[in-house]
Design a protein around this motif. Sequence first.
Motif, PDB file in Angstrom:
ATOM      1  N   ASN A 165       0.832  -1.222   0.000  1.00  0.00           N
ATOM      2  CA  ASN A 165       0.000   0.000   0.000  1.00  0.00           C
ATOM      3  C   ASN A 165       0.856   1.257   0.000  1.00  0.00           C
ATOM      4  OD1 ASN A 165      -2.456  -1.211  -0.055  1.00  0.00           O
ATOM      5  ND2 ASN A 165      -2.735  -1.205   2.162  1.00  0.00           N
ATOM      6  N   TYR A 166       1.934   1.210   0.773  1.00  0.00           N
ATOM      7  CA  TYR A 166       2.814   2.384   0.827  1.00  0.00           C
ATOM      8  C   TYR A 166       3.421   2.630  -0.559  1.00  0.00           C
ATOM      9  CZ  TYR A 166       6.756   5.378   2.034  1.00  0.00           C
ATOM     10  OH  TYR A 166       7.669   6.412   2.071  1.00  0.00           O
ATOM     11  N   LEU A 167       3.879   1.543  -1.178  1.00  0.00           N
ATOM     12  CA  LEU A 167       4.466   1.668  -2.517  1.00  0.00           C
ATOM     13  C   LEU A 167       3.431   2.230  -3.490  1.00  0.00           C
ATOM     14  CD1 LEU A 167       6.679   1.021  -4.635  1.00  0.00           C
ATOM     15  CD2 LEU A 167       5.686  -1.268  -4.819  1.00  0.00           C
ATOM     16  N   GLN A 168       2.251   1.645  -3.447  1.00  0.00           N
ATOM     17  CA  GLN A 168       1.203   2.088  -4.365  1.00  0.00           C
ATOM     18  C   GLN A 168       0.844   3.561  -4.145  1.00  0.00           C
ATOM     19  OE1 GLN A 168      -2.898   1.049  -3.601  1.00  0.00           O
ATOM     20  NE2 GLN A 168      -3.082   0.217  -5.671  1.00  0.00           N
ATOM     21  N   GLY A 169       0.646   3.919  -2.859  1.00  0.00           N
ATOM     22  CA  GLY A 169       0.231   5.296  -2.538  1.00  0.00           C
ATOM     23  C   GLY A 169       1.276   6.311  -2.970  1.00  0.00           C
ATOM     24  N   THR A 170       2.543   5.997  -2.719  1.00  0.00           N
ATOM     25  CA  THR A 170       3.606   6.952  -3.041  1.00  0.00           C
ATOM     26  C   THR A 170       3.754   7.097  -4.553  1.00  0.00           C
ATOM     27  OG1 THR A 170       4.710   6.199  -1.040  1.00  0.00           O
ATOM     28  CG2 THR A 170       6.011   7.550  -2.519  1.00  0.00           C
ATOM     29  N   LEU A 171       3.780   5.964  -5.271  1.00  0.00           N
ATOM     30  CA  LEU A 171       3.949   6.035  -6.726  1.00  0.00           C
ATOM     31  C   LEU A 171       2.725   6.658  -7.398  1.00  0.00           C
ATOM     32  CD1 LEU A 171       5.557   2.582  -7.689  1.00  0.00           C
ATOM     33  CD2 LEU A 171       6.701   4.730  -7.160  1.00  0.00           C
ATOM     34  N   ARG A 172       1.572   6.329  -6.873  1.00  0.00           N
ATOM     35  CA  ARG A 172       0.329   6.817  -7.475  1.00  0.00           C
ATOM     36  C   ARG A 172       0.241   8.340  -7.426  1.00  0.00           C
ATOM     37  NH1 ARG A 172      -5.242   3.933  -5.530  1.00  0.00           N
ATOM     38  NH2 ARG A 172      -5.015   2.351  -7.140  1.00  0.00           N
ATOM     39  N   SER A 178      -2.416   3.931 -11.941  1.00  0.00           N
ATOM     40  CA  SER A 178      -3.278   3.296 -10.939  1.00  0.00           C
ATOM     41  C   SER A 178      -2.553   2.199 -10.159  1.00  0.00           C
ATOM     42  CB  SER A 178      -4.551   2.758 -11.582  1.00  0.00           C
ATOM     43  OG  SER A 178      -4.221   1.650 -12.385  1.00  0.00           O
ATOM     44  N   LEU A 179      -1.599   1.533 -10.751  1.00  0.00           N
ATOM     45  CA  LEU A 179      -0.762   0.537 -10.076  1.00  0.00           C
ATOM     46  C   LEU A 179      -1.550  -0.454  -9.225  1.00  0.00           C
ATOM     47  CD1 LEU A 179       1.593   3.380  -9.301  1.00  0.00           C
ATOM     48  CD2 LEU A 179       2.485   1.307 -10.356  1.00  0.00           C
ATOM     49  N   PRO A 180      -2.460  -1.201  -9.863  1.00  0.00           N
ATOM     50  CA  PRO A 180      -3.246  -2.157  -9.080  1.00  0.00           C
ATOM     51  C   PRO A 180      -2.355  -3.211  -8.415  1.00  0.00           C
ATOM     52  CG  PRO A 180      -3.472  -2.567 -11.441  1.00  0.00           C
ATOM     53  CD  PRO A 180      -2.735  -1.270 -11.300  1.00  0.00           C
ATOM     54  N   ILE A 181      -2.795  -3.645  -7.240  1.00  0.00           N
ATOM     55  CA  ILE A 181      -2.050  -4.700  -6.534  1.00  0.00           C
ATOM     56  C   ILE A 181      -2.709  -6.038  -6.862  1.00  0.00           C
ATOM     57  CG2 ILE A 181      -1.344  -5.567  -4.267  1.00  0.00           C
ATOM     58  CD1 ILE A 181      -1.523  -2.642  -3.260  1.00  0.00           C
ATOM     59  N   ASN A 182      -1.944  -6.959  -7.386  1.00  0.00           N
ATOM     60  CA  ASN A 182      -2.431  -8.292  -7.752  1.00  0.00           C
ATOM     61  C   ASN A 182      -3.706  -8.271  -8.599  1.00  0.00           C
ATOM     62  OD1 ASN A 182      -0.327  -9.340  -6.285  1.00  0.00           O
ATOM     63  ND2 ASN A 182      -1.545  -9.579  -4.418  1.00  0.00           N
ATOM     64  N   PRO A 183      -3.690  -7.576  -9.718  1.00  0.00           N
ATOM     65  CA  PRO A 183      -4.881  -7.606 -10.572  1.00  0.00           C
ATOM     66  C   PRO A 183      -5.014  -8.987 -11.206  1.00  0.00           C
ATOM     67  CG  PRO A 183      -3.100  -6.529 -11.719  1.00  0.00           C
ATOM     68  CD  PRO A 183      -2.586  -6.838 -10.343  1.00  0.00           C
ATOM     69  N   PRO A 184      -6.222  -9.382 -11.619  1.00  0.00           N
ATOM     70  CA  PRO A 184      -6.422 -10.726 -12.167  1.00  0.00           C
ATOM     71  C   PRO A 184      -5.641 -10.967 -13.458  1.00  0.00           C
ATOM     72  CG  PRO A 184      -8.518  -9.571 -11.871  1.00  0.00           C
ATOM     73  CD  PRO A 184      -7.451  -8.616 -11.495  1.00  0.00           C
ATOM     74  N   ALA A 185      -5.565  -9.952 -14.317  1.00  0.00           N
ATOM     75  CA  ALA A 185      -4.870 -10.186 -15.585  1.00  0.00           C
ATOM     76  C   ALA A 185      -3.367 -10.197 -15.360  1.00  0.00           C
ATOM     77  CB  ALA A 185      -5.236  -9.101 -16.572  1.00  0.00           C
ATOM     78  N   ALA A 186      -2.704 -11.194 -15.946  1.00  0.00           N
ATOM     79  CA  ALA A 186      -1.275 -11.354 -15.671  1.00  0.00           C
ATOM     80  C   ALA A 186      -0.383 -10.764 -16.740  1.00  0.00           C
ATOM     81  CB  ALA A 186      -0.967 -12.836 -15.505  1.00  0.00           C
ATOM     82  N   ASP A 187      -0.996 -10.214 -17.759  1.00  0.00           N
ATOM     83  CA  ASP A 187      -0.173  -9.850 -18.908  1.00  0.00           C
ATOM     84  C   ASP A 187       0.353  -8.418 -18.851  1.00  0.00           C
ATOM     85  OD1 ASP A 187      -2.907  -9.157 -21.216  1.00  0.00           O
ATOM     86  OD2 ASP A 187      -2.618  -8.727 -19.091  1.00  0.00           O
ATOM     87  N   ILE A 245       9.448  11.555  -7.913  1.00  0.00           N
ATOM     88  CA  ILE A 245       8.612  10.463  -7.434  1.00  0.00           C
ATOM     89  C   ILE A 245       8.047  10.777  -6.042  1.00  0.00           C
ATOM     90  CG2 ILE A 245      10.329   8.997  -6.247  1.00  0.00           C
ATOM     91  CD1 ILE A 245       7.721   7.733  -8.757  1.00  0.00           C
ATOM     92  N   TYR A 246       8.731  11.683  -5.314  1.00  0.00           N
ATOM     93  CA  TYR A 246       8.282  12.029  -3.952  1.00  0.00           C
ATOM     94  C   TYR A 246       7.202  13.106  -3.944  1.00  0.00           C
ATOM     95  CZ  TYR A 246      12.311   9.418  -2.253  1.00  0.00           C
ATOM     96  OH  TYR A 246      13.206   8.421  -1.975  1.00  0.00           O
ATOM     97  N   SER A 247       6.852  13.603  -5.111  1.00  0.00           N
ATOM     98  CA  SER A 247       5.875  14.689  -5.146  1.00  0.00           C
ATOM     99  C   SER A 247       4.488  14.179  -4.764  1.00  0.00           C
ATOM    100  CB  SER A 247       5.851  15.285  -6.557  1.00  0.00           C
ATOM    101  OG  SER A 247       4.799  16.201  -6.642  1.00  0.00           O
ATOM    102  N   SER A 248       3.698  15.031  -4.123  1.00  0.00           N
ATOM    103  CA  SER A 248       2.340  14.609  -3.767  1.00  0.00           C
ATOM    104  C   SER A 248       1.336  15.002  -4.848  1.00  0.00           C
ATOM    105  CB  SER A 248       1.942  15.197  -2.419  1.00  0.00           C
ATOM    106  OG  SER A 248       2.072  16.595  -2.480  1.00  0.00           O
ATOM    107  N   THR A 249       1.835  15.586  -5.934  1.00  0.00           N
ATOM    108  CA  THR A 249       0.930  15.876  -7.062  1.00  0.00           C
ATOM    109  C   THR A 249       1.496  15.222  -8.323  1.00  0.00           C
ATOM    110  OG1 THR A 249       2.142  17.910  -7.479  1.00  0.00           O
ATOM    111  CG2 THR A 249       0.138  18.103  -6.155  1.00  0.00           C
ATOM    112  N   VAL A 250       0.621  14.976  -9.281  1.00  0.00           N
ATOM    113  CA  VAL A 250       1.035  14.242 -10.482  1.00  0.00           C
ATOM    114  C   VAL A 250       2.043  15.049 -11.296  1.00  0.00           C
ATOM    115  CG1 VAL A 250       0.229  13.216 -12.646  1.00  0.00           C
ATOM    116  CG2 VAL A 250      -1.131  12.974 -10.559  1.00  0.00           C
TER     117      VAL A 250
END
Length: 663
Positions: A165-172, A178-187, A245-250
């Motif tokens: 979650n930390y990785l996802q939140g920071t990168l997002r 969107s960086l989904p965690i363990n999405p069903p599609a593997a490709d 990458i540390y920015s809180s805005t896109v």
Amino acid sequence: MNRFILNTVSLTLLCSVAASCNGSEDKAEKAYKAASATFAESSERITKPDTDRQRDQAKIERQNQTMVPITQTLKDTEAGSAETANQPVDAQTEKVTASACDAPELDDIAAVSAAFKGPSVPKKFPSLLPVPVYGQVSAGEAVTLTPSTIIQTQGSDEKLILAANYLQGTLRASTGFSLPINPPAADKAPCIKLEIRELKDGDARVAPEGYSLISGKNGVIIRSPSAHGLFNGVQTLLQLLPPKIYSSTVQTTNWSLPAVNIVDWPRFTYRGTMLDVARTFFTVNEVKRYIDEIALLKINHLHLHLTDDQGWRIVIDEYPALTQMGASAQTGSPSDLKQRWFYTREQYKDIVTHAGSRFITIVPEIEGPGHATAAMASIPGLTCDGQKPPATPTTDNGVNTPIYCLGGEANIARTKTYLKTVITSIAALTPGPYIHIGSDETSASAEQMTIYTATAAEAAGAAKKTLMAWNELAKGKIPAGTILAYWAPSSSGHNLNEAESGLKQGARFVLSPASHTYLDFEYGNDPLDWGHSWAGNIDVKKSYDWEPTAFLNRNGKNLLSETDVFGVSSALWTEYARSQTFAAFSGKSTPGFPPMIYAEYMTFPRLASTAELGWSPKVSHSWDAFRVRLGDQGARWEAFGVGYFRSPEVSWTLPSDVFVLDQ
Ligand code: TNX
């Protein structure tokens, strides 16, 4: 505009916000009253709005929205809930069966065995702080994160989801992906995989926090036997990416990182820092923000100095007076009993939980038997019979000598009840293994100190906690395994005797010498001159250039072996954390500043020194190499919004879009 590139513009801004800029006591007092009028009668302090502060606040709120509360996260995971548009956690029960992360180039076997032959990082290597044990640039192509990048987790550890979650939140926040965690599609590629796996079977150095990180064109794999190790690997991954990458805005940039093999583990278990919330109170959001900042350096303990002569900051249900009376002052505040500065039990838990999501253990300190005027003013029974209890907490910046009564049957009984109640109460809120019981700068005899320790040990033991204390505790008897924080600036006199006594009794040591690790000391080479200098100045080089195992010595012989050193810690004391108290007590004129500005400016970059001393192998220690890597860290702090002192000892590498003002 960066907040900490101090120039006339920002000084004027700060002066207009908080306090007098000419240092006169009268003006400082008025400024204090104006500022404190905005303090609510609760633990949350609301200061006058200013643009920087509002921006910080907005940032904290944005981050808090991006970061998912752990409880919710764990619940979602357990329930295997599906991803929804508004739910930042994409944790799902369905596992990816195969993905780009299974690419053969992402294998760490060779790197792990090379790392165990000895530390090695080539001269030309991405700039990492703290420097890792082993690093190698590999021949492969760089990897670029894209909108279709996924995060994959594998293995079981209940805290794995926190790292993900930390990785996802920071990168997002900064990439907008969107960086989904363990999405069903593997490709989907590339992928970032966090995998719980042994690196070197049963190796005690690696197990609690070590990791390997391999990047190649298909993605990045971080492996560790523990979720904490994965979190450390995530911090390394962030440093391999562009500072934005540390920015809180896109932000828009090429999110690529080089192909590397890293294998890494810490030199010492305890890598900490202390925040004194007793002399100057910090709000829950400020403490959380500080936690986020220190986590970037792989700091894993935050010691909260919760009580002192000038204030008691945590609710103890059995003694409401501790916060009614004991929380009514701060250093330099008029003791008019109108304000209270403390954490409710829920707020303290909130801090602990937030720290946990960054794999930081909170170490609460309840000071005694000295530095306890706030407690003694709240509970008159703590003074010996016939001794007048103090009427209020003290508001000056000195040390008050009276100690809890530790003599006479009836008096000891009262002190013991108080101590046991307070320790039991704070232990119940604290998941971490340590309770710090102070002990510094008192008039207590060895016998009195032994009574104090034995009482605290009984309560701590019942709550399955280990005692931690300043070195003075070992003037009396201490339980084996006690952690002594050695704070004295020198290795001599009674402090050295205490260290020797501690060692004989089986203590472990956290080195926190005032002369090298104190963050409330003047840099000596900055124009503001904030802070104490009672044991000299501490410029960045001094904060870095010392060796924990060599600090304590008798006649040239080192007292501590590598295994006696449990770790290292910095400390930010806060008698001077508000401009008006600094001006009043130091006699120096100063621009106004809110406490958080002071905290960041004094902490960074010096905490980076403690972080590297605590993490990196002794053979990698090099001021010349460190100062170059520290220069690169500046751009990361800029992007994160951390204030820091741009010391002239370092050539700061700045991102091109940072607005640099004339100094
Ligand atoms: C010493 S270090 C103290 C603190 C002060 C600090 C100021 C220690 C254990 N005690 O009470 O705040 O110096 O630098």
